[in-house]
Every structure is written in structure tokens, then in C-alpha cells.
Design a protein around this motif. Structure first.
Motif, PDB file in Angstrom:
ATOM      1  N   GLN A 278       0.905  -1.353   0.034  1.00  0.00           N
ATOM      2  CA  GLN A 278       0.165  -0.015  -0.015  1.00  0.00           C
ATOM      3  C   GLN A 278       0.923   1.226   0.115  1.00  0.00           C
ATOM      4  O   GLN A 278       0.632   2.106  -0.814  1.00  0.00           O
ATOM      5  CB  GLN A 278      -0.852   0.058   1.249  1.00  0.00           C
ATOM      6  N   ALA A 279       1.993   1.338   0.720  1.00  0.00           N
ATOM      7  CA  ALA A 279       2.714   2.209   0.886  1.00  0.00           C
ATOM      8  C   ALA A 279       3.597   2.625  -0.702  1.00  0.00           C
ATOM      9  O   ALA A 279       3.591   3.922  -1.062  1.00  0.00           O
ATOM     10  CB  ALA A 279       4.051   2.018   1.866  1.00  0.00           C
ATOM     11  N   LEU A 280       3.937   1.471  -1.280  1.00  0.00           N
ATOM     12  CA  LEU A 280       4.443   1.937  -2.663  1.00  0.00           C
ATOM     13  C   LEU A 280       3.377   2.445  -3.735  1.00  0.00           C
ATOM     14  O   LEU A 280       3.751   3.201  -4.368  1.00  0.00           O
ATOM     15  CB  LEU A 280       4.919   0.685  -3.207  1.00  0.00           C
ATOM     16  N   SER A 281       2.238   1.826  -3.403  1.00  0.00           N
ATOM     17  CA  SER A 281       1.158   2.288  -4.247  1.00  0.00           C
ATOM     18  C   SER A 281       0.946   3.995  -4.111  1.00  0.00           C
ATOM     19  O   SER A 281       0.684   4.524  -4.856  1.00  0.00           O
ATOM     20  CB  SER A 281      -0.167   1.473  -4.167  1.00  0.00           C
ATOM     21  N   LEU A 282       0.719   4.312  -2.659  1.00  0.00           N
ATOM     22  CA  LEU A 282       0.262   5.518  -2.276  1.00  0.00           C
ATOM     23  C   LEU A 282       1.583   6.484  -2.570  1.00  0.00           C
ATOM     24  O   LEU A 282       1.020   7.833  -2.758  1.00  0.00           O
ATOM     25  CB  LEU A 282       0.216   5.704  -0.789  1.00  0.00           C
ATOM     26  N   ALA A 283       2.563   6.279  -2.656  1.00  0.00           N
ATOM     27  CA  ALA A 283       3.739   7.063  -3.010  1.00  0.00           C
ATOM     28  C   ALA A 283       3.865   7.414  -4.581  1.00  0.00           C
ATOM     29  O   ALA A 283       4.900   8.423  -4.932  1.00  0.00           O
ATOM     30  CB  ALA A 283       4.879   6.391  -2.474  1.00  0.00           C
ATOM     31  N   ILE A 284       3.039   6.900  -5.500  1.00  0.00           N
ATOM     32  CA  ILE A 284       3.026   7.410  -6.876  1.00  0.00           C
ATOM     33  C   ILE A 284       1.994   8.524  -7.123  1.00  0.00           C
ATOM     34  O   ILE A 284       0.865   8.052  -6.661  1.00  0.00           O
ATOM     35  CB  ILE A 284       2.721   5.967  -7.542  1.00  0.00           C
ATOM     36  N   ASP A 285       2.516   9.347  -7.652  1.00  0.00           N
ATOM     37  CA  ASP A 285       1.824  10.507  -7.929  1.00  0.00           C
ATOM     38  C   ASP A 285       1.479  10.355  -9.486  1.00  0.00           C
ATOM     39  O   ASP A 285       2.040  10.814 -10.448  1.00  0.00           O
ATOM     40  CB  ASP A 285       2.544  11.842  -7.937  1.00  0.00           C
ATOM     41  N   ARG A 286       0.174   9.589  -9.578  1.00  0.00           N
ATOM     42  CA  ARG A 286      -0.228   9.327 -11.126  1.00  0.00           C
ATOM     43  C   ARG A 286      -0.446  10.441 -11.907  1.00  0.00           C
ATOM     44  O   ARG A 286      -0.039  10.176 -13.047  1.00  0.00           O
ATOM     45  CB  ARG A 286      -1.392   8.246 -10.954  1.00  0.00           C
TER      46      ARG A 286
ATOM     47  N   VAL B 127      -5.780   3.544  -5.632  1.00  0.00           N
ATOM     48  CA  VAL B 127      -5.018   4.426  -6.668  1.00  0.00           C
ATOM     49  C   VAL B 127      -4.860   5.658  -6.371  1.00  0.00           C
ATOM     50  O   VAL B 127      -4.403   6.690  -7.176  1.00  0.00           O
ATOM     51  CB  VAL B 127      -5.859   4.253  -8.038  1.00  0.00           C
ATOM     52  N   SER B 128      -4.842   6.046  -5.191  1.00  0.00           N
ATOM     53  CA  SER B 128      -4.507   7.357  -4.708  1.00  0.00           C
ATOM     54  C   SER B 128      -3.321   7.831  -4.615  1.00  0.00           C
ATOM     55  O   SER B 128      -2.507   6.947  -4.243  1.00  0.00           O
ATOM     56  CB  SER B 128      -5.428   7.660  -3.155  1.00  0.00           C
ATOM     57  N   TYR B 129      -2.875   9.229  -4.386  1.00  0.00           N
ATOM     58  CA  TYR B 129      -1.712   9.380  -3.836  1.00  0.00           C
ATOM     59  C   TYR B 129      -1.592  10.346  -2.580  1.00  0.00           C
ATOM     60  O   TYR B 129      -2.400  11.099  -2.425  1.00  0.00           O
ATOM     61  CB  TYR B 129      -1.126  10.688  -5.014  1.00  0.00           C
ATOM     62  N   ASN B 130      -0.960   9.923  -1.706  1.00  0.00           N
ATOM     63  CA  ASN B 130      -0.919  10.164  -0.151  1.00  0.00           C
ATOM     64  C   ASN B 130       0.660   9.999   0.257  1.00  0.00           C
ATOM     65  O   ASN B 130       0.662   8.857   0.823  1.00  0.00           O
ATOM     66  CB  ASN B 130      -1.967   9.594   0.567  1.00  0.00           C
ATOM     67  N   LEU B 131       1.499  10.632   0.073  1.00  0.00           N
ATOM     68  CA  LEU B 131       2.704  10.679   0.534  1.00  0.00           C
ATOM     69  C   LEU B 131       3.030  10.264   2.050  1.00  0.00           C
ATOM     70  O   LEU B 131       3.557   9.720   2.615  1.00  0.00           O
ATOM     71  CB  LEU B 131       3.700  11.695  -0.141  1.00  0.00           C
ATOM     72  N   GLN B 132       2.329  11.203   2.766  1.00  0.00           N
ATOM     73  CA  GLN B 132       2.352  11.258   4.230  1.00  0.00           C
ATOM     74  C   GLN B 132       1.801   9.837   4.669  1.00  0.00           C
ATOM     75  O   GLN B 132       2.519   9.149   5.668  1.00  0.00           O
ATOM     76  CB  GLN B 132       1.487  12.312   4.923  1.00  0.00           C
ATOM     77  N   LYS B 133       0.793   9.422   4.014  1.00  0.00           N
ATOM     78  CA  LYS B 133       0.173   8.110   4.638  1.00  0.00           C
ATOM     79  C   LYS B 133       0.964   6.989   4.152  1.00  0.00           C
ATOM     80  O   LYS B 133       1.114   5.949   4.611  1.00  0.00           O
ATOM     81  CB  LYS B 133      -1.218   7.978   3.910  1.00  0.00           C
ATOM     82  N   ALA B 134       1.801   7.083   2.804  1.00  0.00           N
ATOM     83  CA  ALA B 134       2.755   5.919   2.491  1.00  0.00           C
ATOM     84  C   ALA B 134       3.949   6.071   3.284  1.00  0.00           C
ATOM     85  O   ALA B 134       4.109   4.855   3.508  1.00  0.00           O
ATOM     86  CB  ALA B 134       3.145   6.466   1.199  1.00  0.00           C
ATOM     87  N   LYS B 135       4.430   7.162   3.830  1.00  0.00           N
ATOM     88  CA  LYS B 135       5.381   6.916   4.751  1.00  0.00           C
ATOM     89  C   LYS B 135       5.239   6.519   5.897  1.00  0.00           C
ATOM     90  O   LYS B 135       5.873   5.329   6.516  1.00  0.00           O
ATOM     91  CB  LYS B 135       6.096   8.589   5.063  1.00  0.00           C
ATOM     92  N   LYS B 136       3.822   6.619   6.468  1.00  0.00           N
ATOM     93  CA  LYS B 136       3.510   5.907   7.947  1.00  0.00           C
ATOM     94  C   LYS B 136       3.240   4.464   7.541  1.00  0.00           C
ATOM     95  O   LYS B 136       3.890   3.588   8.433  1.00  0.00           O
ATOM     96  CB  LYS B 136       2.183   6.666   7.981  1.00  0.00           C
TER      97      LYS B 136
END
Length: 541
Positions: A308-316, A359-368
Motif C-alpha cells: 500500500q505504501a508503494l502504491s500511495l507514493a506514486i503521483d499518477r 490508486v490514490s496519491y498520499n505521500l504522508q500516509k505512504a511514509k507512515k
């Protein structure tokens, strides 16, 4: 591709370029030649083994099955002259045309279909599209080596009568009959060439509109010429097509602008530059590029939080808008949009099955999530390899993903960009941590996407497994196969399970932008299945 398909695809998709020749008056003896290019090399001409769009497009234009697929997935005549379907949808009786021939002069017979189908489902052939036969009597048992290939639900009664028996009705059966994996094969020729069958142009025989010449198995240029033995040769206007592999869209555009090509695929800033050109066309494809997480090679990827972190870190949106910039759009899910609508309310399948968090972009959540996942795996850092093809767009996409992922603390990404044929081999052999793969619908139905991620599917290269997902697909294929409403709900459930568990990370849906010379007409294009049928191409003044 595809199945690419379909069909399998590269991140750059397919390039097609056409150059006119013989532009004199339209006489019967006039030579019509087009020069064409493709973005990736051929992998094989064996219809039992081909999985990529370039190979499948070639096969579908020099060979032919029971049907051809026209614009908007319309069923058109092929080798089958007529068909009778049972009321319960489990039996088809095809009458074949008697004037269909192979390029060596042999008649195309019902036994050619029986042989080809049995060869494809035989586990010794190792066809990655054998799963498409599921629903045909005993196909699943044969693939699992629990029944003889001779028990497959297909038989010839005489030279020109073919009977197909299904275990359960297949809603998209007729569409499958126009896909190369169901094309006939000349047993005499296959056995003559053995392991070399389909490995070059000369190790083949042809029953379609064209004959291929000049492909040696590794070279990047070849041609197709009109097949004089084709049953409908009067409909084929072209005498020859010359092909070459062009991976760089800049090269293609330069050739177009110098009048050496009459069509070229655009990428990046080229689209913005030419979108108002009268020859500009944009075609949306039922094609999703996505990240595969190889859980069998790297067990840390079994951790859902890390996926999930790897997916959320992608700014599609940044990737599609700034890097690809060709009209491709951020994925809304694994199944592409525009493929099927709900019969009750007309809503798109992709919209109804949407799981935004997948399929969302959320870098803060991805880091967590990455920090939590690494802690659970007792790791402080994570180094992963990203596998992709070596096209210009493929390299740029890899570099973008590397940059986004390395914003996650402790994450390092190594890039492996290799020729497409090698990419497919390494992907199939699971020689990757992460892979930017792609899938193109083999036909206009969500199951064409979803079924490749069942636990035992050969295309499930990331080895993701989910019992509930498998059960939903099984229901759609069996107990609910004849109930469109229930079947639709089964597939929605499967898509939601997939995205909630982040079995894969969908990235973008492709749109192919092109400059197309208006003098080249007659192209059949579909967003699903085989994208391009060249049978009726012609050159006009």
C-alpha cells in the motif's frame, strides 16, 4: 494486448507507421505498399505461445480463426461459414468454408482446429493463454494434468464440421473465437518444424490475408505480403507491408515529418504540439499499466502495508500529465474504464468497482505505512529492483517511479530496463521485485482483466493470492455465467477485493495519440482484443 492483450503490452504501447507507395492511378495491377513500424519486437509466431501485442497483431493478420473481429467488436466471418448454437449455450456446431487454404496449398479443416486447441491446453506446450479455454469441456482438468487432451470439448465430424462443447456457457465465447489463441494449426507443419515452429517467418504456414516474410527470430524488420491462397483475397487491397521496430517516438516523428512515414505514435510534448493537427487522432485503449509485487521472490512484499505504501507514493497524475503527456489517464482501478457498463443503470464497471485508496496519491500516509511495514518485517531499509522495458517511455516511467518511491524513508530502487522480449521472459520467470507490467483486455469484458490474477493463472507473475477473490471469479465463470446481473456483481466484488488488498498497483490507462495520413484507409481498430486489423487497408489519392 491481450489477453494483449490484450493481450501483454510494453509501457510504450504499440507504434504503427504507414508510408504510401505505388501512388499512381487505381488500376487492378497497381501495387499498394505500406511501410509500418512497431514499438516492440516479435517474440514468437506460434499462436499457442504468443502473449504480447506485437506478436498477436502479426498472427491475427497473417492467420485466421473461426471469426474475425470488426469495429466495435462486431463478429465477422472467418473460416466458419455458419454456426448453430444450442439453447442452453453449451454446444456450438460450426460449418467451415471449403475454399479456405493454407499458404502451402493444404485445405484448412476442422481437424486443424482440434489439433491446435488440444496443443494449446496441453501442459507440455506451456501456453500462458491456456486459461482462456476455461469453460470448454474438460479444459481445466487438462491444464491441471487430470485429463487427457483428447477429452477436450472439441471434435471434427468430417473435414468441414466442428463441434465445440462447453461445461458452462461462456458469455464472450464468440469473441474468443476471433483471438489468435483459438486459431487453427497445420499439424503437418508444426511437427515438421518441431521446436522451431513459429520461431521465424519460414518456420510457419499461413491461412489469413497475408504471409509473413523475412523475420529470422531476432531481427527488427520483416514484411507481410498478400496471401494468394486466402479465401477472401479479393477484399485485400494491399500487396505488401514492410515492418520495422522503432522504439523512440522522436525517431518516428522525424520520419513522419520528412514524409518517410505516414503515421506515427506521439508521446510527451509531441501531443501538445500536434493535437490540433488535422491528422491527429487519439484512441483510448482497454489497457492498464500496473505494478506487480513479486511476493514469491521477495517475501517482504507479502506485507500489505508495504504494498500500500508503494502504491500511495506514486503521483499518477504527475506521471500521466508531465511524463507520458500522451493523453493516457491515471488508473481508476485494475479494470480499465469504458470496457463494460451496468445493464441496470448504465454506469461504467470501473466506476462502480472503484476503491479510491488503491490508486490514490498520499505521500504522508505512504511514509507512515512503510515505517509500520518495515518494523513488522524487522527491517530498517528496503532495496527493490524495478523491471521494465527499454523503450524511451519505459525508461522515463521507471525513472519517475524510482524518484517517487525513494521519497519513502529507507527505500532504494534499482532500475532494470531491458528489451521487451527479455522483459517478458524475466517477468514470466519471476526475476524481479517490482515490474511495470501491462495488460490489455482480450475482449470487451472485465473478466479479461480479473481472471489473470487468480491464484493459479500463469499471468499472475506477482504470485498474489486471495481465496475470496478466486471464489468471486469462479462464480462469475460458472454458477452465475448465465445471469448477467449476478455475474456483474461477482466481478465488482473481485475488483474491490483486489484493490483493497493492493494485490497490484494500477498506474495508468493508455490512450494512443497518433498522426495518421488520411490517404491510408480501412483500418479496423478496437480498444480491446487485437487492436489493429489490416485486412481492408487501402491507399487512396
Amino acid at each position: 494486448m491481450k489477453k494483449q492483450n490484450n493481450l501483454k503490452i510494453s509501457a510504450i504501447g504499440v507504434l504503427i507507421a504507414l508510408t504510401l507507395a505505388g501512388c499512381g492511378s487505381k488500376k487492378a495491377s497497381q501495387t499498394e505498399v505500406v511501410n509500418m513500424s512497431t514499438g516492440t519486437e516479435i517474440t514468437t509466431l506460434d499462436s499457442s505461445k504468443a502473449i504480447d501485442d506485437t506478436s498477436l497483431t502479426q498472427i491475427s493478420n497473417f492467420n485466421e480463426g473461426l471469426y474475425r473481429i470488426g469495429n466495435k467488436s462486431k463478429i465477422l466471418p472467418g473460416i466458419a461459414k455458419q454456426v448453430t448454437e444450442s439453447k442452453n449455450g453449451k454446444k456450438y456446431i460450426f460449418t467451415l468454408r471449403k475454399d479456405a487454404k493454407w499458404s502451402n496449398g493444404d485445405k484448412v479443416t476442422a481437424q486443424d482446429f482440434v489439433y491446435a486447441w488440444q496443443r494449446t491446453v496441453n501442459s507440455k506446450t506451456a501456453s500462458e493463454f491456456a486459461y482462456l479455454y476455461s469453460g470448454i469441456h474438460n479444459a481445466d482438468k487438462i491444464s491441471a494434468e487430470k485429463a487427457s487432451v483428447k477429452t477436450l470439448g472439441i471434435k471434427a465430424t468430417g473435414k468441414y464440421k466442428l463441434i465445440v462443447t462447453l461445461d458452462t456457457p461462456i458469455p464472450y465465447f464468440k469473441l474468443l473465437m476471433g483471438f489468435p489463441s483459438f486459431f487453427p494449426q497445420n499439424q503437418k507443419v508444426v511437427e515438421k518444424y518441431g521446436s522451431k515452429y513459429g520461431s521465424s517467418s519460414k518456420d510457419m504456414v499461413y491461412d489469413g490475408p497475408f504471409i509473413q516474410k523475412g523475420w529470422t527470430g531476432s531481427n527488427l524488420s520483416w514484411k507481410m505480403i498478400k496471401n494468394p491462397n486466402y479465401w477472401d483475397k479479393t477484399s485485400v487491397k494491399l500487396t505488401q507491408m514492410n515492418f520495422q521496430v522503432i522504439k523512440d517516438t522522436t525517431t518516428g516523428l522525424n520520419l513522419y515529418n520528412s514524409k518517410k512515414l505516414d503515421e506515427t505514435t506521439l508521446s510527451g510534448s509531441q501531443v501538445a504540439q500536434y493535437k490540433n493537427n488535422k491528422n491527429f487522432v487519439s484512441r483510448k485503449l482497454a489497457q492498464t499499466s500496473y505494478i506487480e509485487f513479486n511476493q514469491s521472490k521477495n517475501t517482504v512484499l507479502k506485507n500489505k502495508k508495504i504494498r500500500q505504501a508503494l502504491s500511495l507514493a506514486i503521483d499518477r497524475d504527475q506521471l500521466t500529465g508531465k511524463v507520458l503527456a500522451d493523453g493516457s489517464v491515471s488508473a481508476t482501478g485494475f479494470v480499465s474504464s469504458g470496457l463494460m457498463t451496468d445493464l441496470n443503470n448504465g454506469k461504467d464497471f470501473a466506476a462502480e468497482a472503484s476503491v479510491p485508496s488503491g490508486v490514490s496519491y498520499n505521500l504522508q500516509k505512504a511514509k507512515k505505512l512503510m515505517a509500520e511495514g518495515l518494523k513488522e518485517e524487522n527491517k530498517k531499509t528496503l532495496t527493490l529492483d524495478l523491471l521494465n522495458n527499454d523503450s524511451d517511455v519505459g525508461k522515463k516511467a521507471s525513472e519517475f517511479l524510482q524518484s517517487d518511491w525513494e521519497k519513502l524513508p529507507g527505500v532504494k530502487i534499482a532500475l532494470t530496463n531491458i528489451p521487451y522480449k527479455s522483459f517478458l521472459t524475466d517477468e514470466a520467470n519471476k526475476k524481479f521485485d517490482l515490474a511495470l507490467s501491462g495488460w490489455a483486455a482480450d475482449f470487451s469484458d472485465p473478466i479479461s482483466f480479473l481472471q489473470i490474477l487468480t491464484s493459479d493463472n500463469a499471468q499472475n507473475n506477482g504470485s498474489w493470492k486471495n481465496v475470496a477473490f478466486d471464489k468471486a471469479i469462479e462464480k462469475a465463470d460458472t454458477t452465475d455465467a448465465t445471469n448477467p446481473e449476478k455475474r456483474f456483481k461477482d466481478m465488482i466484488q473481485a475488483e474491490k477485493i483486489l484493490m483493497q488488498d493492493q494485490g497490484v498497483a494500477p498506474i495508468y490507462q493508455s490512450t494512443q495519440a497518433q498522426l495518421w495520413n488520411q490517404n491510408v484507409k480501412g483500418l479496423v481498430h478496437n480498444s480491446a482484443g487485437i487492436y489493429y486489423d489490416y485486412k481492408n487497408l487501402n491507399v487512396t489519392k
